[in-house]
Write a protein that holds these residues in place. Sequence first.
Motif, PDB file in Angstrom:
ATOM      1  N   GLY A  43      34.223 -27.828 -13.869  1.00  0.00           N
ATOM      2  CA  GLY A  43      32.992 -28.956 -13.251  1.00  0.00           C
ATOM      3  C   GLY A  43      33.920 -30.155 -12.793  1.00  0.00           C
ATOM      4  N   VAL A  44      34.928 -30.774 -13.847  1.00  0.00           N
ATOM      5  CA  VAL A  44      35.604 -31.762 -13.077  1.00  0.00           C
ATOM      6  C   VAL A  44      37.259 -31.294 -13.644  1.00  0.00           C
ATOM      7  CG1 VAL A  44      33.563 -33.534 -13.934  1.00  0.00           C
ATOM      8  CG2 VAL A  44      34.768 -32.354 -16.194  1.00  0.00           C
ATOM      9  N   THR A  45      37.647 -31.828 -12.908  1.00  0.00           N
ATOM     10  CA  THR A  45      39.372 -32.175 -13.635  1.00  0.00           C
ATOM     11  C   THR A  45      39.787 -32.283 -14.510  1.00  0.00           C
ATOM     12  OG1 THR A  45      39.856 -34.121 -12.423  1.00  0.00           O
ATOM     13  CG2 THR A  45      39.887 -31.580 -11.185  1.00  0.00           C
ATOM     14  N   ASP A  46      39.457 -33.595 -15.141  1.00  0.00           N
ATOM     15  CA  ASP A  46      39.747 -34.314 -16.367  1.00  0.00           C
ATOM     16  C   ASP A  46      38.433 -34.919 -16.975  1.00  0.00           C
ATOM     17  OD1 ASP A  46      41.901 -35.889 -17.783  1.00  0.00           O
ATOM     18  OD2 ASP A  46      42.072 -37.174 -16.585  1.00  0.00           O
ATOM     19  N   ALA A  47      38.501 -36.040 -17.819  1.00  0.00           N
ATOM     20  CA  ALA A  47      37.284 -36.230 -19.114  1.00  0.00           C
ATOM     21  C   ALA A  47      36.705 -37.030 -18.539  1.00  0.00           C
ATOM     22  CB  ALA A  47      37.755 -36.607 -20.300  1.00  0.00           C
ATOM     23  N   VAL A  48      35.349 -36.994 -18.527  1.00  0.00           N
ATOM     24  CA  VAL A  48      34.687 -37.730 -17.647  1.00  0.00           C
ATOM     25  C   VAL A  48      33.610 -38.733 -18.783  1.00  0.00           C
ATOM     26  CG1 VAL A  48      34.863 -36.822 -15.240  1.00  0.00           C
ATOM     27  CG2 VAL A  48      33.113 -36.441 -17.119  1.00  0.00           C
ATOM     28  N   ALA A  49      33.430 -40.558 -18.006  1.00  0.00           N
ATOM     29  CA  ALA A  49      32.359 -41.398 -18.993  1.00  0.00           C
ATOM     30  C   ALA A  49      30.684 -40.209 -19.382  1.00  0.00           C
ATOM     31  CB  ALA A  49      32.001 -41.904 -18.929  1.00  0.00           C
ATOM     32  N   PRO A  50      30.791 -39.974 -20.554  1.00  0.00           N
ATOM     33  CA  PRO A  50      29.337 -39.451 -20.132  1.00  0.00           C
ATOM     34  C   PRO A  50      28.494 -40.065 -19.850  1.00  0.00           C
ATOM     35  CG  PRO A  50      29.578 -40.012 -22.429  1.00  0.00           C
ATOM     36  CD  PRO A  50      31.061 -40.508 -21.626  1.00  0.00           C
ATOM     37  N   LEU A  51      28.422 -40.929 -19.242  1.00  0.00           N
ATOM     38  CA  LEU A  51      26.935 -41.386 -18.434  1.00  0.00           C
ATOM     39  C   LEU A  51      27.049 -41.317 -17.005  1.00  0.00           C
ATOM     40  CD1 LEU A  51      25.867 -44.007 -20.722  1.00  0.00           C
ATOM     41  CD2 LEU A  51      23.973 -41.839 -20.277  1.00  0.00           C
ATOM     42  N   SER A  52      28.623 -41.358 -16.211  1.00  0.00           N
ATOM     43  CA  SER A  52      28.934 -41.320 -14.681  1.00  0.00           C
ATOM     44  C   SER A  52      28.306 -40.303 -14.396  1.00  0.00           C
ATOM     45  CB  SER A  52      30.418 -41.269 -15.209  1.00  0.00           C
ATOM     46  OG  SER A  52      31.039 -40.368 -15.391  1.00  0.00           O
ATOM     47  N   GLU A  53      28.743 -40.732 -12.964  1.00  0.00           N
ATOM     48  CA  GLU A  53      27.640 -39.569 -12.016  1.00  0.00           C
ATOM     49  C   GLU A  53      28.499 -38.053 -12.176  1.00  0.00           C
ATOM     50  OE1 GLU A  53      27.179 -41.133  -8.304  1.00  0.00           O
ATOM     51  OE2 GLU A  53      25.914 -43.052  -9.002  1.00  0.00           O
ATOM     52  N   GLU A  54      30.205 -38.440 -12.261  1.00  0.00           N
ATOM     53  CA  GLU A  54      30.535 -37.353 -12.572  1.00  0.00           C
ATOM     54  C   GLU A  54      30.441 -36.628 -13.832  1.00  0.00           C
ATOM     55  OE1 GLU A  54      32.657 -40.150 -12.828  1.00  0.00           O
ATOM     56  OE2 GLU A  54      32.695 -41.003 -10.558  1.00  0.00           O
ATOM     57  N   SER A  55      30.001 -36.918 -14.225  1.00  0.00           N
ATOM     58  CA  SER A  55      29.231 -36.149 -15.706  1.00  0.00           C
ATOM     59  C   SER A  55      28.160 -35.229 -15.291  1.00  0.00           C
ATOM     60  CB  SER A  55      29.090 -36.556 -16.472  1.00  0.00           C
ATOM     61  OG  SER A  55      27.258 -37.493 -16.241  1.00  0.00           O
ATOM     62  N   GLU A  56      27.617 -34.699 -14.156  1.00  0.00           N
ATOM     63  CA  GLU A  56      26.957 -34.402 -14.053  1.00  0.00           C
ATOM     64  C   GLU A  56      27.461 -33.031 -13.239  1.00  0.00           C
ATOM     65  OE1 GLU A  56      23.290 -34.576 -13.848  1.00  0.00           O
ATOM     66  OE2 GLU A  56      23.545 -37.024 -14.849  1.00  0.00           O
ATOM     67  N   MET A  57      27.733 -33.388 -12.740  1.00  0.00           N
ATOM     68  CA  MET A  57      28.785 -32.130 -12.348  1.00  0.00           C
ATOM     69  C   MET A  57      29.532 -31.061 -13.309  1.00  0.00           C
ATOM     70  SD  MET A  57      31.160 -32.840  -8.679  1.00  0.00           S
ATOM     71  CE  MET A  57      30.540 -31.210  -8.063  1.00  0.00           C
ATOM     72  N   ALA A  58      29.761 -32.066 -14.659  1.00  0.00           N
ATOM     73  CA  ALA A  58      30.505 -31.129 -16.092  1.00  0.00           C
ATOM     74  C   ALA A  58      29.988 -30.221 -16.217  1.00  0.00           C
ATOM     75  CB  ALA A  58      31.231 -31.991 -16.840  1.00  0.00           C
ATOM     76  N   TYR A  59      30.060 -29.213 -16.433  1.00  0.00           N
ATOM     77  CA  TYR A  59      28.881 -28.174 -18.334  1.00  0.00           C
ATOM     78  C   TYR A  59      30.885 -28.001 -18.795  1.00  0.00           C
ATOM     79  CZ  TYR A  59      30.826 -24.698 -15.039  1.00  0.00           C
ATOM     80  OH  TYR A  59      31.849 -23.258 -14.187  1.00  0.00           O
ATOM     81  N   LEU A  60      29.826 -27.279 -19.868  1.00  0.00           N
ATOM     82  CA  LEU A  60      30.980 -26.821 -21.115  1.00  0.00           C
ATOM     83  C   LEU A  60      30.410 -24.779 -20.911  1.00  0.00           C
ATOM     84  CD1 LEU A  60      30.509 -28.746 -24.058  1.00  0.00           C
ATOM     85  CD2 LEU A  60      32.221 -28.564 -23.169  1.00  0.00           C
ATOM     86  N   MET A  61      31.995 -24.399 -20.933  1.00  0.00           N
ATOM     87  CA  MET A  61      31.452 -22.967 -20.625  1.00  0.00           C
ATOM     88  C   MET A  61      32.044 -22.242 -22.276  1.00  0.00           C
ATOM     89  SD  MET A  61      31.108 -20.523 -18.858  1.00  0.00           S
ATOM     90  CE  MET A  61      31.080 -18.746 -19.420  1.00  0.00           C
ATOM     91  N   LEU A  62      30.790 -21.705 -22.721  1.00  0.00           N
ATOM     92  CA  LEU A  62      30.499 -21.078 -23.687  1.00  0.00           C
ATOM     93  C   LEU A  62      30.652 -19.821 -24.104  1.00  0.00           C
ATOM     94  CD1 LEU A  62      27.445 -23.331 -25.573  1.00  0.00           C
ATOM     95  CD2 LEU A  62      29.696 -23.800 -25.116  1.00  0.00           C
ATOM     96  N   ASN A  63      31.854 -19.023 -25.401  1.00  0.00           N
ATOM     97  CA  ASN A  63      31.724 -17.569 -25.537  1.00  0.00           C
ATOM     98  C   ASN A  63      31.585 -17.152 -26.605  1.00  0.00           C
ATOM     99  OD1 ASN A  63      34.040 -18.375 -27.589  1.00  0.00           O
ATOM    100  ND2 ASN A  63      35.587 -19.188 -25.908  1.00  0.00           N
ATOM    101  N   VAL A  64      30.928 -15.880 -26.605  1.00  0.00           N
ATOM    102  CA  VAL A  64      30.276 -15.391 -28.241  1.00  0.00           C
ATOM    103  C   VAL A  64      31.179 -15.122 -29.500  1.00  0.00           C
ATOM    104  CG1 VAL A  64      30.622 -12.612 -27.307  1.00  0.00           C
ATOM    105  CG2 VAL A  64      28.761 -13.289 -29.346  1.00  0.00           C
ATOM    106  N   ASN A  65      32.548 -15.050 -28.927  1.00  0.00           N
ATOM    107  CA  ASN A  65      33.610 -15.497 -30.453  1.00  0.00           C
ATOM    108  C   ASN A  65      33.651 -16.440 -30.510  1.00  0.00           C
ATOM    109  OD1 ASN A  65      33.418 -12.696 -30.033  1.00  0.00           O
ATOM    110  ND2 ASN A  65      35.856 -12.502 -28.856  1.00  0.00           N
TER     111      ASN A  65
END
Length: 112
Positions: A43-65
């Motif tokens: 959702g983002v191209t680089d790491a973002v500050a957790p309280l910034s507006e860009e962080s709203e677009m970021a998400y983690l993709m989790l896999n079962v393994n």
Amino acid sequence: EIEVSDGWYSMRARLDAKLTTYVRDGRLAVGHKIFIVGAELRGVTDAVAPLSEESEMAYLMLNVNGTRIAPWDATLGRASYNLTVPLRTVVPDGGAVPRMIVHVRHVYPLMY
């Protein structure tokens, strides 16, 4: 989509098909602590500050393994140990396997 937290900051996370099945079956529920290895930041191209507006677009993709339910008394945040996955629990198309211990039972001679 779920929300994950390290006890201080929270973030959205999307699950692969098998983890989604675990949520539907109740094997993964609200309040469970999970051990995550190899999650992808999307959702983002680089790491973002957790309280910034860009962080709203970021998400983690989790896999079962790379995801397992952690013990109830596990501390939140970065762990000092690695996740070892037994071969019998590896799911095809379940993402990368973080670490596996195997035993070599026999070594065959080199063939041409």
